[in-house]
Design a protein around this motif. Structure first.
Motif, mmCIF file in Angstrom:
data_model
loop_
_atom_site.group_PDB
_atom_site.id
_atom_site.type_symbol
_atom_site.label_atom_id
_atom_site.label_comp_id
_atom_site.label_asym_id
_atom_site.label_seq_id
_atom_site.Cartn_x
_atom_site.Cartn_y
_atom_site.Cartn_z
ATOM 1 N N GLY A 1 53.063 31.872 34.605
ATOM 2 C CA GLY A 1 51.991 32.126 35.350
ATOM 3 C C GLY A 1 52.748 32.494 36.523
ATOM 4 N N GLU A 2 53.991 31.718 37.296
ATOM 5 C CA GLU A 2 53.620 32.567 38.699
ATOM 6 C C GLU A 2 54.303 33.439 39.039
ATOM 7 O OE1 GLU A 2 56.825 30.070 40.330
ATOM 8 O OE2 GLU A 2 58.584 30.537 38.609
ATOM 9 N N GLY A 3 55.199 34.541 37.542
ATOM 10 C CA GLY A 3 55.533 35.875 38.484
ATOM 11 C C GLY A 3 53.935 36.657 37.552
ATOM 12 N N LEU A 4 53.433 36.340 36.947
ATOM 13 C CA LEU A 4 52.277 37.191 37.163
ATOM 14 C C LEU A 4 51.344 37.034 38.383
ATOM 15 C CD1 LEU A 4 50.770 36.096 33.470
ATOM 16 C CD2 LEU A 4 51.806 38.206 34.282
ATOM 17 N N ALA A 5 50.743 36.310 39.140
ATOM 18 C CA ALA A 5 50.348 35.965 40.365
ATOM 19 C C ALA A 5 50.357 36.564 41.081
ATOM 20 C CB ALA A 5 50.467 33.953 40.411
ATOM 21 N N ARG A 6 52.055 36.859 41.501
ATOM 22 C CA ARG A 6 52.824 36.991 42.247
ATOM 23 C C ARG A 6 52.754 39.002 42.125
ATOM 24 N NH1 ARG A 6 58.445 39.256 43.555
ATOM 25 N NH2 ARG A 6 59.811 38.027 41.738
ATOM 26 N N PHE A 7 52.954 39.030 40.555
ATOM 27 C CA PHE A 7 52.660 40.243 40.472
ATOM 28 C C PHE A 7 50.893 41.049 40.900
ATOM 29 C CE2 PHE A 7 50.460 44.348 37.546
ATOM 30 C CZ PHE A 7 51.208 44.607 37.468
ATOM 31 N N PHE A 8 49.762 40.067 40.576
ATOM 32 C CA PHE A 8 48.490 41.130 40.774
ATOM 33 C C PHE A 8 48.649 40.133 42.731
ATOM 34 C CE2 PHE A 8 47.833 39.631 36.541
ATOM 35 C CZ PHE A 8 47.856 40.642 36.070
ATOM 36 N N ALA A 9 48.959 39.342 42.962
ATOM 37 C CA ALA A 9 48.957 39.425 44.702
ATOM 38 C C ALA A 9 49.403 40.484 45.212
ATOM 39 C CB ALA A 9 49.605 37.859 44.780
ATOM 40 N N LEU A 10 50.599 40.801 44.613
ATOM 41 C CA LEU A 10 51.385 42.256 45.549
ATOM 42 C C LEU A 10 50.057 43.468 45.130
ATOM 43 C CD1 LEU A 10 55.015 41.295 44.499
ATOM 44 C CD2 LEU A 10 54.086 41.958 46.685
ATOM 45 N N ALA A 11 49.960 43.246 44.109
ATOM 46 C CA ALA A 11 49.164 44.820 44.134
ATOM 47 C C ALA A 11 47.890 45.139 44.546
ATOM 48 C CB ALA A 11 48.330 44.959 42.219
ATOM 49 N N ASP A 12 47.194 43.680 44.719
ATOM 50 C CA ASP A 12 46.388 43.707 46.013
ATOM 51 C C ASP A 12 46.976 44.587 47.063
ATOM 52 O OD1 ASP A 12 44.731 43.095 43.275
ATOM 53 O OD2 ASP A 12 44.761 41.080 43.817
ATOM 54 N N GLN A 13 47.837 43.381 47.791
ATOM 55 C CA GLN A 13 48.776 43.672 49.562
ATOM 56 C C GLN A 13 48.448 45.103 49.008
ATOM 57 O OE1 GLN A 13 51.054 40.735 50.217
ATOM 58 N NE2 GLN A 13 50.269 39.346 49.326
ATOM 59 N N GLN A 14 49.063 45.709 47.889
ATOM 60 C CA GLN A 14 49.262 47.103 48.597
ATOM 61 C C GLN A 14 48.385 47.929 48.121
ATOM 62 O OE1 GLN A 14 53.362 46.466 45.836
ATOM 63 N NE2 GLN A 14 52.558 48.623 45.731
ATOM 64 N N GLY A 15 47.276 47.158 47.281
ATOM 65 C CA GLY A 15 46.173 48.665 47.098
ATOM 66 C C GLY A 15 46.261 49.149 45.910
ATOM 67 N N GLN A 16 47.023 48.284 45.493
ATOM 68 C CA GLN A 16 47.589 49.209 44.183
ATOM 69 C C GLN A 16 46.610 49.446 42.587
ATOM 70 O OE1 GLN A 16 48.953 52.238 42.153
ATOM 71 N NE2 GLN A 16 51.342 50.997 44.057
ATOM 72 N N ALA A 17 46.031 49.751 42.303
ATOM 73 C CA ALA A 17 44.930 49.660 41.417
ATOM 74 C C ALA A 17 45.535 49.558 40.266
ATOM 75 C CB ALA A 17 43.945 51.231 41.535
ATOM 76 N N LEU A 18 45.368 49.089 39.628
ATOM 77 C CA LEU A 18 45.551 48.949 38.436
ATOM 78 C C LEU A 18 44.555 49.165 36.952
ATOM 79 C CD1 LEU A 18 45.579 44.618 38.803
ATOM 80 C CD2 LEU A 18 47.417 46.163 38.830
ATOM 81 N N VAL B 1 44.555 41.742 31.129
ATOM 82 C CA VAL B 1 45.895 40.780 31.316
ATOM 83 C C VAL B 1 45.001 40.009 32.820
ATOM 84 C CG1 VAL B 1 48.009 40.357 31.956
ATOM 85 C CG2 VAL B 1 47.769 42.138 30.600
ATOM 86 N N ARG B 2 44.733 40.576 33.452
ATOM 87 C CA ARG B 2 44.551 39.103 34.553
ATOM 88 C C ARG B 2 43.759 38.892 34.451
ATOM 89 N NH1 ARG B 2 43.478 40.342 41.058
ATOM 90 N NH2 ARG B 2 44.008 42.955 40.232
ATOM 91 N N ALA B 3 42.659 39.397 33.511
ATOM 92 C CA ALA B 3 41.476 38.144 32.930
ATOM 93 C C ALA B 3 42.594 37.120 32.505
ATOM 94 C CB ALA B 3 40.488 38.881 32.115
ATOM 95 N N GLN B 4 42.727 37.010 31.441
ATOM 96 C CA GLN B 4 43.654 36.747 30.308
ATOM 97 C C GLN B 4 44.739 34.960 31.336
ATOM 98 O OE1 GLN B 4 41.756 36.957 27.472
ATOM 99 N NE2 GLN B 4 41.235 39.043 29.160
ATOM 100 N N TYR B 5 45.367 35.822 32.422
ATOM 101 C CA TYR B 5 45.735 34.852 32.751
ATOM 102 C C TYR B 5 45.616 33.760 33.810
ATOM 103 C CZ TYR B 5 48.024 33.346 37.416
ATOM 104 O OH TYR B 5 48.559 32.658 38.495
ATOM 105 N N THR B 6 43.548 34.524 34.143
ATOM 106 C CA THR B 6 42.515 33.603 34.943
ATOM 107 C C THR B 6 42.647 32.293 34.283
ATOM 108 O OG1 THR B 6 42.093 35.319 36.727
ATOM 109 C CG2 THR B 6 40.775 33.209 36.181
ATOM 110 N N LEU B 7 42.489 33.047 33.081
ATOM 111 C CA LEU B 7 41.572 31.909 32.031
ATOM 112 C C LEU B 7 42.973 30.811 31.649
ATOM 113 C CD1 LEU B 7 38.999 30.943 29.626
ATOM 114 C CD2 LEU B 7 39.885 32.597 28.388
ATOM 115 N N ALA B 8 43.945 31.045 31.158
ATOM 116 C CA ALA B 8 44.697 30.381 30.855
ATOM 117 C C ALA B 8 44.933 29.475 31.952
ATOM 118 C CB ALA B 8 46.351 31.685 30.484
ATOM 119 N N ARG B 9 45.844 30.084 32.876
ATOM 120 C CA ARG B 9 45.558 28.751 34.404
ATOM 121 C C ARG B 9 44.758 28.227 34.436
ATOM 122 N NH1 ARG B 9 49.188 27.399 36.404
ATOM 123 N NH2 ARG B 9 48.482 25.295 35.385
#
Length: 373
Positions: free
Chosen positions: A216-233, A240-248
């Motif tokens: 979970g900590e790795g996925l959280a870092r991926f999505f945080a970096l993408a948001d900081q960069q303005g990198q579209a998913l 995957v983000r939705a599944q991570y949020t649900l599982a967490r």
């Protein structure tokens, strides 16, 4: 040393308007305070007032048009009723006397919208990932991406994809950030950069990895970096983000979760390959969520394996594209390949440059004292 996610198994040779307020009638003017009278004057005054009132009744004029109009504007009367002659007006029922005090009407201020009603229990249950044993997940074939929760280990979740291509679109950039050798650890690759990295590896987006696993900590870092960069998913990555949020949200805070992935069999992967990949990835789920198991594997790696054994494993993983500078990743992959990858197309003693006896020695060291489960 950072506890990076070990994401993958690689292929061997072979992702309101305020209410209308009806105001009361206006208050009448406040009466003057009466003067104090003596007893005699009080009686005379009362007789005079009675005489004056009777004279006024006999001689009073009819209502002026203007007064009649104003009177008709009172609530409950019409202009036609106000224009009647005085005699007819006198025959009408007397209006109720005005109250001495206007009714106070509270005007509610606009407030926040009410909270939505909670979803029915049946609806909430339907949105939760099914709790399935490994055998049921292995037999499942996804028509669209689906999330399951591993019955044997409820902090482990598995994303099942209809194809390796969809799995790659969902998770290849996560792998590039968290464990792929030669790629940046501090930013998410742009799509063009990801395509170039895949081409350089000699693979395709579908075969870049056959299975993924991320804490979970790795996925959280991926999505945080993408948001900081303005990198579209991509849509698959948003899923995957939705599944991570649900599982967490289903696992208590402070307990790590692991999300694994698996794809349906196809031209690049048959039924036996899928079964091996599932077993391999579930072992990563255990390593990431079972502290006793992970502690035992680390101890064996550092104290029982010889340096030549560790070097052989690092060399094999480097050829497979793993970043061997991440020690936790290397240890996690060592236990997964040695104990949980039975298909010789993915792993054999030859991959380590050892004979069969040498690999069995390493397996025996790992199994000795292994916690149950």
């Amino acid at each position: 040393m950072p506890a990076e996610e070990d994401p993958t198994i690689r292929r061997g040779p072979g992702a309101v308007a305020p209410p209308q307020v009806e105001w009361g009638r206006p208050l009448p003017p406040a009466p003057r305070r009466p003067r104090r009278l003596g007893p005699g004057l009080l009686v005379i005054g009362m007789l005079g007032a009675a005489a004056g009132l009777g004279g006024w009744w006999l001689l009073r004029p009819g209502p002026a048009p203007e007064r009649a109009t104003r009177h008709a504007e009172r609530p409950g009367e019409t202009p036609a009723a106000a224009a009647l002659p005085a005699l007819r007006q006198a025959a009408l029922p007397a209006p109720a006397p005005a109250t001495a005090q206007a009714v106070a009407v509270a005007v509610p201020l606009p407030g926040p919208a009410p909270a939505p009603e909670p979803a029915p229990a049946a609806s909430r249950l339907a949105s939760l990932p099914p709790l399935w044993p490994e055998a049921a997940i292995r037999a499942h074939r996804a028509a669209s991406p689906a999330l399951f929760r591993l019955a044997e280990r409820p902090a482990v979740f598995l994303m099942d994809f209809p194809s390796l291509a969809q799995q790659g679109a969902a998770l290849n950039r996560v792998a590039a950030l968290l464990e792929k050798a030669g790629l940046p650890r501090d930013r998410v690759l742009a799509p063009a950069e990801m395509a170039a990295a895949i081409a350089q590896s000699g693979d395709t987006a579908a075969t870049f990895y056959f299975g993924h696993n991320y804490r979970g900590e790795g996925l959280a870092r991926f999505f945080a970096l993408a948001d900081q960069q303005g990198q579209a998913l991509a849509p698959e990555e948003e899923w995957v983000r939705a599944q991570y949020t649900l599982a967490r949200g289903l696992v208590p805070a402070g307990q790590e979760i692991v999300l694994l992935s698996l794809a349906a069999p196809g031209p690049e992967m048959d039924e036996a390959g899928r079964a091996t990949i599932l077993q391999h990835e579930i072992s990563h789920g255990r390593f990431g969520t079972d502290r006793a198991y992970a502690a035992h594997v680390r101890l064996v790696w550092r104290e029982r394996f010889e340096e030549a054994d560790r070097a052989a494993i690092r060399h094999f993983l480097a050829r497979e594209g793993y970043d061997t500078g991440i020690e936790e990743l290397v240890i996690d992959e060592a236990q997964a390949y040695l104990l949980h990858t039975p298909d010789p197309r993915f792993f054999t003693a030859a991959h380590l440059g050892l004979d069969a006896a040498g690999v069995e020695r390493l397996r025996a060291l790992l199994r000795d004292g292994l916690p149950p489960g």
